[in-house]
Design a protein around this motif. Structure first.
Motif, PDB file in Angstrom:
ATOM      1  N   MET A 197       0.576  -1.003  -0.293  1.00 43.64           N
ATOM      2  CA  MET A 197       0.028   0.371   0.634  1.00 43.64           C
ATOM      3  C   MET A 197       0.657   1.610  -0.315  1.00 43.64           C
ATOM      4  SD  MET A 197      -3.264   0.999  -0.109  1.00 43.64           S
ATOM      5  CE  MET A 197      -4.495  -0.677   0.813  1.00 43.64           C
ATOM      6  N   HIS A 198       2.167   1.345   0.546  1.00 42.77           N
ATOM      7  CA  HIS A 198       3.041   2.579   0.853  1.00 42.77           C
ATOM      8  C   HIS A 198       3.534   2.339  -0.447  1.00 42.77           C
ATOM      9  CE1 HIS A 198       6.173   4.676   1.560  1.00 42.77           C
ATOM     10  NE2 HIS A 198       7.252   3.891   1.244  1.00 42.77           N
ATOM     11  N   ARG A 199       4.038   1.670  -1.493  1.00 42.91           N
ATOM     12  CA  ARG A 199       4.338   1.737  -2.759  1.00 42.91           C
ATOM     13  C   ARG A 199       3.614   2.289  -3.839  1.00 42.91           C
ATOM     14  NH1 ARG A 199       6.893  -2.569  -1.089  1.00 42.91           N
ATOM     15  NH2 ARG A 199       5.438  -4.880  -2.323  1.00 42.91           N
ATOM     16  N   ILE A 200       2.434   1.971  -3.648  1.00 44.48           N
ATOM     17  CA  ILE A 200       1.125   2.095  -4.506  1.00 44.48           C
ATOM     18  C   ILE A 200       0.558   3.538  -4.098  1.00 44.48           C
ATOM     19  CG2 ILE A 200      -1.077   2.187  -4.968  1.00 44.48           C
ATOM     20  CD1 ILE A 200      -1.264  -1.039  -4.649  1.00 44.48           C
ATOM     21  N   SER A 201       0.594   4.263  -3.175  1.00 41.50           N
ATOM     22  CA  SER A 201       0.743   5.618  -2.204  1.00 41.50           C
ATOM     23  C   SER A 201       1.790   6.390  -2.874  1.00 41.50           C
ATOM     24  CB  SER A 201       0.645   5.145  -0.826  1.00 41.50           C
ATOM     25  OG  SER A 201      -0.615   4.814  -0.266  1.00 41.50           O
ATOM     26  N   ARG A 202       2.524   5.992  -2.855  1.00 39.44           N
ATOM     27  CA  ARG A 202       3.977   7.312  -2.585  1.00 39.44           C
ATOM     28  C   ARG A 202       4.271   7.604  -4.751  1.00 39.44           C
ATOM     29  NH1 ARG A 202       9.886   6.143  -0.860  1.00 39.44           N
ATOM     30  NH2 ARG A 202       9.747   8.775  -1.797  1.00 39.44           N
ATOM     31  N   ASN A 203       3.314   6.131  -5.153  1.00 37.54           N
ATOM     32  CA  ASN A 203       3.584   5.939  -6.951  1.00 37.54           C
ATOM     33  C   ASN A 203       2.107   7.211  -6.729  1.00 37.54           C
ATOM     34  OD1 ASN A 203       5.377   4.899  -7.694  1.00 37.54           O
ATOM     35  ND2 ASN A 203       4.447   2.570  -7.641  1.00 37.54           N
ATOM     36  N   MET A 204       1.185   6.788  -6.677  1.00 32.13           N
ATOM     37  CA  MET A 204      -0.586   7.781  -6.506  1.00 32.13           C
ATOM     38  C   MET A 204       0.037   9.469  -6.354  1.00 32.13           C
ATOM     39  SD  MET A 204      -3.156   5.925  -5.193  1.00 32.13           S
ATOM     40  CE  MET A 204      -4.610   7.644  -6.126  1.00 32.13           C
ATOM     41  N   GLN A 205       1.489   9.326  -5.889  1.00 34.49           N
ATOM     42  CA  GLN A 205       1.470  10.724  -5.209  1.00 34.49           C
ATOM     43  C   GLN A 205       1.969  12.108  -6.602  1.00 34.49           C
ATOM     44  OE1 GLN A 205       3.134  10.137  -1.282  1.00 34.49           O
ATOM     45  NE2 GLN A 205       2.965  12.375  -0.590  1.00 34.49           N
ATOM     46  N   ASN A 206       3.260  10.735  -7.257  1.00 35.22           N
ATOM     47  CA  ASN A 206       3.890  11.181  -7.759  1.00 35.22           C
ATOM     48  C   ASN A 206       3.167  11.720  -9.480  1.00 35.22           C
ATOM     49  OD1 ASN A 206       6.326  11.281  -6.321  1.00 35.22           O
ATOM     50  ND2 ASN A 206       6.639   8.751  -6.889  1.00 35.22           N
ATOM     51  N   GLU A 207       2.240  10.677  -9.836  1.00 38.09           N
ATOM     52  CA  GLU A 207       1.312  10.614 -10.800  1.00 38.09           C
ATOM     53  C   GLU A 207       0.364  11.949 -10.691  1.00 38.09           C
ATOM     54  OE1 GLU A 207       1.281   8.695 -13.715  1.00 38.09           O
ATOM     55  OE2 GLU A 207       3.044   7.832 -13.071  1.00 38.09           O
ATOM     56  N   THR A 208       0.315  11.956  -9.467  1.00 43.31           N
ATOM     57  CA  THR A 208      -0.655  13.461  -8.914  1.00 43.31           C
ATOM     58  C   THR A 208      -0.204  14.171  -9.434  1.00 43.31           C
ATOM     59  OG1 THR A 208      -1.939  11.893  -7.553  1.00 43.31           O
ATOM     60  CG2 THR A 208      -2.389  14.220  -7.366  1.00 43.31           C
ATOM     61  N   ALA A 209       1.185  14.495  -9.494  1.00 42.99           N
ATOM     62  CA  ALA A 209       1.604  15.568  -9.368  1.00 42.99           C
ATOM     63  C   ALA A 209       2.068  15.827 -10.809  1.00 42.99           C
ATOM     64  CB  ALA A 209       3.270  15.366  -8.309  1.00 42.99           C
ATOM     65  N   PHE A 246      -6.338   6.091 -12.546  1.00 46.04           N
ATOM     66  CA  PHE A 246      -7.249   4.710 -12.190  1.00 46.04           C
ATOM     67  C   PHE A 246      -6.594   3.444 -11.945  1.00 46.04           C
ATOM     68  CE2 PHE A 246      -9.163   1.910 -14.558  1.00 46.04           C
ATOM     69  CZ  PHE A 246     -10.737   1.556 -13.842  1.00 46.04           C
ATOM     70  N   GLU A 247      -5.599   2.715 -12.504  1.00 47.77           N
ATOM     71  CA  GLU A 247      -4.493   1.619 -12.282  1.00 47.77           C
ATOM     72  C   GLU A 247      -4.069   1.647 -10.911  1.00 47.77           C
ATOM     73  OE1 GLU A 247      -1.054  -0.581 -13.813  1.00 47.77           O
ATOM     74  OE2 GLU A 247      -1.811   1.003 -15.228  1.00 47.77           O
ATOM     75  N   LEU A 248      -4.097   2.522 -10.128  1.00 52.94           N
ATOM     76  CA  LEU A 248      -3.307   2.849  -8.879  1.00 52.94           C
ATOM     77  C   LEU A 248      -4.473   2.173  -8.499  1.00 52.94           C
ATOM     78  CD1 LEU A 248      -0.471   5.484  -9.246  1.00 52.94           C
ATOM     79  CD2 LEU A 248       0.321   2.894  -9.311  1.00 52.94           C
ATOM     80  N   GLY A 249      -5.848   3.252  -8.225  1.00 58.62           N
ATOM     81  CA  GLY A 249      -6.492   3.469  -7.417  1.00 58.62           C
ATOM     82  C   GLY A 249      -7.265   1.564  -7.748  1.00 58.62           C
ATOM     83  N   VAL A 250      -7.210   1.040  -8.303  1.00 55.95           N
ATOM     84  CA  VAL A 250      -7.683  -0.183  -8.667  1.00 55.95           C
ATOM     85  C   VAL A 250      -6.770  -0.849  -7.460  1.00 55.95           C
ATOM     86  CG1 VAL A 250      -8.182  -2.046  -9.778  1.00 55.95           C
ATOM     87  CG2 VAL A 250      -8.696   0.516 -10.323  1.00 55.95           C
ATOM     88  N   ARG A 251      -5.398  -1.059  -7.810  1.00 51.35           N
ATOM     89  CA  ARG A 251      -4.168  -2.054  -7.196  1.00 51.35           C
ATOM     90  C   ARG A 251      -4.510  -1.989  -6.043  1.00 51.35           C
ATOM     91  NH1 ARG A 251       1.496  -0.060  -9.795  1.00 51.35           N
ATOM     92  NH2 ARG A 251       1.588  -1.927  -8.085  1.00 51.35           N
ATOM     93  N   GLU A 252      -4.375  -0.137  -5.693  1.00 54.04           N
ATOM     94  CA  GLU A 252      -5.321  -0.009  -3.852  1.00 54.04           C
ATOM     95  C   GLU A 252      -6.331  -0.508  -3.235  1.00 54.04           C
ATOM     96  OE1 GLU A 252      -4.121   4.163  -1.366  1.00 54.04           O
ATOM     97  OE2 GLU A 252      -6.020   4.513  -2.870  1.00 54.04           O
ATOM     98  N   GLY A 253      -7.532  -0.919  -4.619  1.00 52.97           N
ATOM     99  CA  GLY A 253      -8.763  -0.792  -4.037  1.00 52.97           C
ATOM    100  C   GLY A 253      -8.641  -2.331  -3.321  1.00 52.97           C
TER     101      GLY A 253
END
Length: 594
Positions: A197-209, A246-253
Motif C-alpha cells: 500500500m505504501h508503494r502504491i501511495s507514493r506512486n499515486m503522489q508522483n502521478e498526481t504531481a 485509475f490503475e493505481l487506485g484499482v490496485r489500492e482497492g
C-alpha cells in the motif's frame, strides 16, 4: 568570478536532509503548531480510550449479577455517565486534532509559498510549475492527515491493545493466550500488505504531481492549444495520467478489498474460538458468563485498533515521501533581497566586463562580453536569434550570476547592492506585457508597497496614453483584465505595462521589443508612450526591427554570444557586414547594395 551574494544560482542545493522520521517531525515542527493543543487533544483521546477499557468490566458485573431487582438507578446513571464522558472526550479530541492539523497545513503552505517566491529563477528552469503546485497543495495535506487523522488512532490503538491485554491476563491468562495467538498472525498478513500500500501511495503522489503539471501547463496556454488544434494531443496526455491514477487506485482497492474481509475472517475465527472455548469454561465453572462477555468485548478492542495502527504506518510512510520533496525545496538556496547596500542616488554608467555565462552545464550563451551602457542614453542590442540578448537582460536584472566577469554600476559590482534596491531601479517592459488577474488599477500599482493617489494614477496613465481607453471602459480603473490580461488588446496591455513602469519611476529602463507584436496604429501610440518613459533614463532596448532603434545613441551587435560591433546606426552600416545585411533587408536601402 562574481563575488555577489547568491541571487540566482542555477545549481541544485546539496547536503539535503535525509529522508527519515526525524526529518518528518522536524518539518512538522517548523510549521509551529500549538503543542499545548496537541497535548490537550491526545489527553482527551487517552481519557476516551481508558474509559472505554472499563466498559467491558462494567458489562461483566451487569451480566454476572443481572436481575431487575439488582439493577439500580445509580448503576444506570454511572454507565450512562461513562458513555457521555467517552463521547465528549472523543469529540473534543477529534476537534482539537483537526485544528492542530490545520495549523500544520497552513504553516507548511505558508513556508513553502514564501520559499517558492524567493527561489532564484534557475530553480524554475529545472522544475515544472505543476509539480511545485502539487508540493504546496497535495503533499502538505498528506502530512496534515497523518497528524490530525491517524496519530490519535495509533496512540489510542496502542493503549487499547496494551490495556485490554493487561486486564485480560488478570482475568484469565489461559483464554488470553488463546486470543494472543491471532495477533502475530494478523501482523504477518497486514505488514506485507501495508508495504504494498505504501508503494502504491507514493506512486499515486508522483502521478498526481505529473497530472497537475500537465493540467497547469495546458490550461495556462489554452489559446496556443486551440490555435494549434492540439486538443486531441493534450487530451491524450491528460488521459494517460488519469489512466495511470485509475490503475493505481484499482490496485489500492484490491489491497483494501483483501484487507477488510481478511480482518473480518480473523475476528470471526477469534470470536468462534473465544466463544467455544469460553463456553466450555463457563460450563465447568472456570469463568462466569460475564467474564466471557468481557473477553469478547476486549477482543474487539484488541483486533480493531490493528487496522488503525497499520493505516498510521502506511500514511506515515506516505507522509515521509511527501516530506522528502518538501524538504528538497526548502533546502534550496533562496535569493537574499535584504543584504547589501542601497544603490547610490547618483546616476552612473553600467559596465559589462569580461562577462561569460552558461545555463547549468550547457553551452556558453555569453562569451567575454565587454561594453558600457552610458547613463541617460539609449543603447540597443541587435543580433540574430540566440545571440544572447535576452540572457543579457536576465543577468542585468540579477536573475542569474555570471560564471565569470561582472557587471558594474559606476565602479561597484551590482552584486554589492541589495536585490530589492537594485531591482527597484529597473523598469522592464516586455514584448508580452504580462498582467496579473485583477483590475487595471491593481496591475498599474503592482509591486509597490506605498499608497498611490488617484492623481498619480491618472498622471502615469496619461503619459502612457492609456487614459483614453481606460476612461471609455464602464468600470474605468476597476475593470477586470482577466487571466493574463486577455480581456484587453495587446496595445492596451502594453500601455498598462508602461504606466506601471512610469509609476515606479525607474532610473534604468529595459525594453524587450515592446512594440513588435502590435499593429501599426497601436505601435504608434505605444511608441509615443515609450518616448515619454525613456526620456532622461538609462535605456537598454532589445531590437528585432532596426526601424525602432536607428536613432539609438549606441547599438551593440551580438553574434553567438559575442560582441562583434558597437556604434551608431550609420557607423555600423559602414563597418559591420551582418548589420548592413540586416539594414538592407529591413530598411530597404537600395543604395547599400551598391
Amino acid at each position: 568570478m562574481s563575488n555577489r551574494p547568491n541571487s540566482g544560482s542555477t545549481q541544485p542545493a546539496k547536503d539535503r536532509p535525509a529522508n527519515n522520521w526525524k526529518t518528518f517531525f522536524s518539518l512538522v515542527n517548523s510549521a509551529k503548531p500549538s503543542k499545548p493543543m496537541l497535548i490537550a487533544a491526545l489527553s482527551f483521546s487517552l481519557v476516551a480510550t481508558v474509559v472505554g477499557l472499563f466498559v467491558p468490566l462494567f458489562t461483566k458485573n451487569l451480566v454476572d449479577g443481572f436481575s431487575f431487582d439488582s439493577l439500580s438507578g445509580v448503576q444506570i446513571l454511572l454507565l450512562a455517565g461513562v458513555f457521555v464522558a467517552q463521547m465528549l472526550a472523543s469529540g473534543l479530541s477529534i476537534f482539537l486534532l483537526n485544528k492542530f492539523g490545520q495549523q500544520i497545513l497552513s504553516g507548511l503552505r505558508d513556508i513553502l509559498w514564501r520559499k517558492l517566491l524567493y527561489l532564484p529563477l534557475g530553480h524554475y528552469d529545472r522544475e515544472e510549475t505543476g509539480g511545485l503546485i502539487s508540493r504546496v497543495t497535495n503533499d502538505t495535506n498528506v502530512v496534515k492527515q497523518v497528524v490530525s487523522e491517524h496519530m490519535s488512532g495509533f496512540v489510542n490503538g496502542i493503549i487499547s491493545i496494551v490495556g485490554s491485554i493487561v486486564i485480560l491476563l488478570m482475568m484469565d491468562w489461559q483464554m488470553t493466550m488463546v486470543l494472543l495467538l491471532a495477533v502475530p498472525l494478523t501482523l504477518a498478513i497486514m505488514m506485507p500488505l501495508g508495504r504494498k500500500m505504501h508503494r502504491i501511495s507514493r506512486n499515486m503522489q508522483n502521478e498526481t504531481a505529473s497530472l497537475t503539471s500537465v493540467l497547469t501547463q495546458v490550461l495556462s496556454e489554452v489559446r496556443l492549444v486551440k490555435s494549434s488544434n492540439a486538443e486531441p494531443i493534450e487530451y491524450k496526455r491528460g488521459k494517460s495520467g488519469i489512466a495511470k491514477l485509475f490503475e493505481l487506485g484499482v490496485r489500492e482497492g484490491k489491497i483494501q478489498a483483501f484487507i477488510a474481509p481478511l480482518m473480518g475472517i480473523v475476528i470471526m475465527m477469534l470470536m468462534v474460538a473465544i466463544i467455544g472455548y469460553g463456553g466450555l469454561r463457563v460450563s465447568n465453572g472456570s469463568i462466569t458468563a460475564g467474564e466471557l462477555v468481557a473477553f469478547i468485548l476486549y477482543l474487539i478492542q484488541i483486533v480493531m485498533p490493528l487496522g488503525q495502527i497499520t493505516a498510521f504506518f502506511t500514511q506515515l510512510q506516505k507522509a515521509i515521501g511527501a516530506t522528502e520533496r518538501m524538504v528538497g525545496i526548502l533546502a534550496e538556496v533562496e535569493e537574499d533581497h535584504a543584504s547589501g547596500e542601497r544603490v547610490p542616488a547618483v546616476d552612473h554608467a553600467i559596465e559589462l566586463r569580461n562577462l561569460s555565462f552558461h545555463y547549468d552545464q550547457g553551452e556558453v550563451i555569453l562569451n567575454d562580453i565587454n561594453f558600457t551602457i552610458p547613463h541617460s542614453r539609449v543603447t540597443a542590442l541587435v543580433g540574430p536569434s540566440g545571440s544572447g540578448k535576452t540572457t543579457l537582460f536576465s543577468l542585468l536584472e540579477r536573475y542569474y550570476d555570471p560564471q565569470s566577469g561582472h557587471i558594474a554600476y559606476g565602479e561597484r559590482d551590482i552584486g554589492q547592492f541589495s536585490l530589492s534596491s537594485w531591482r527597484s531601479q529597473i523598469g522592464y517592459v516586455s514584448q508580452e506585457s504580462p498582467l496579473m488577474s485583477g483590475t487595471i488599477r491593481e496591475n498599474i500599482v503592482y509591486g509597490l508597497d506605498r499608497e498611490v493617489s488617484e492623481e498619480e494614477l491618472r498622471s502615469v496613465s496619461r503619459m502612457a496614453y492609456a487614459d483614453g481607453f481606460i476612461d471609455e471602459l464602464p468600470d474605468g480603473f476597476e475593470t477586470e483584465v482577466g487571466e493574463r490580461g486577455m480581456k484587453l488588446s495587446g496595445g492596451q496591455r502594453q500601455r498598462i505595462a508602461i504606466a506601471r513602469a512610469l509609476l515606479r519611476n525607474p532610473r534604468i529602463l529595459m525594453l524587450d521589443e515592446a512594440t513588435s507584436a502590435l499593429d501599426s496604429t497601436s505601435e504608434r501610440v505605444v511608441q509615443e508612450a515609450l518616448n515619454n518613459l525613456m526620456r532622461g533614463r538609462t535605456t537598454l532596448v532589445i531590437a528585432h526591427r532596426l526601424s525602432t532603434v536607428v536613432d539609438a545613441d549606441q547599438i551593440v551587435f551580438l553574434e553567438k554570444g559575442k560582441v562583434t560591433g558597437i556604434g551608431t546606426h550609420e557607423q555600423l552600416v559602414a563597418s559591420h557586414d551582418l548589420y548592413r545585411e540586416f539594414a538592407e533587408q529591413q530598411l530597404r536601402y537600395p543604395q547599400l547594395a551598391n
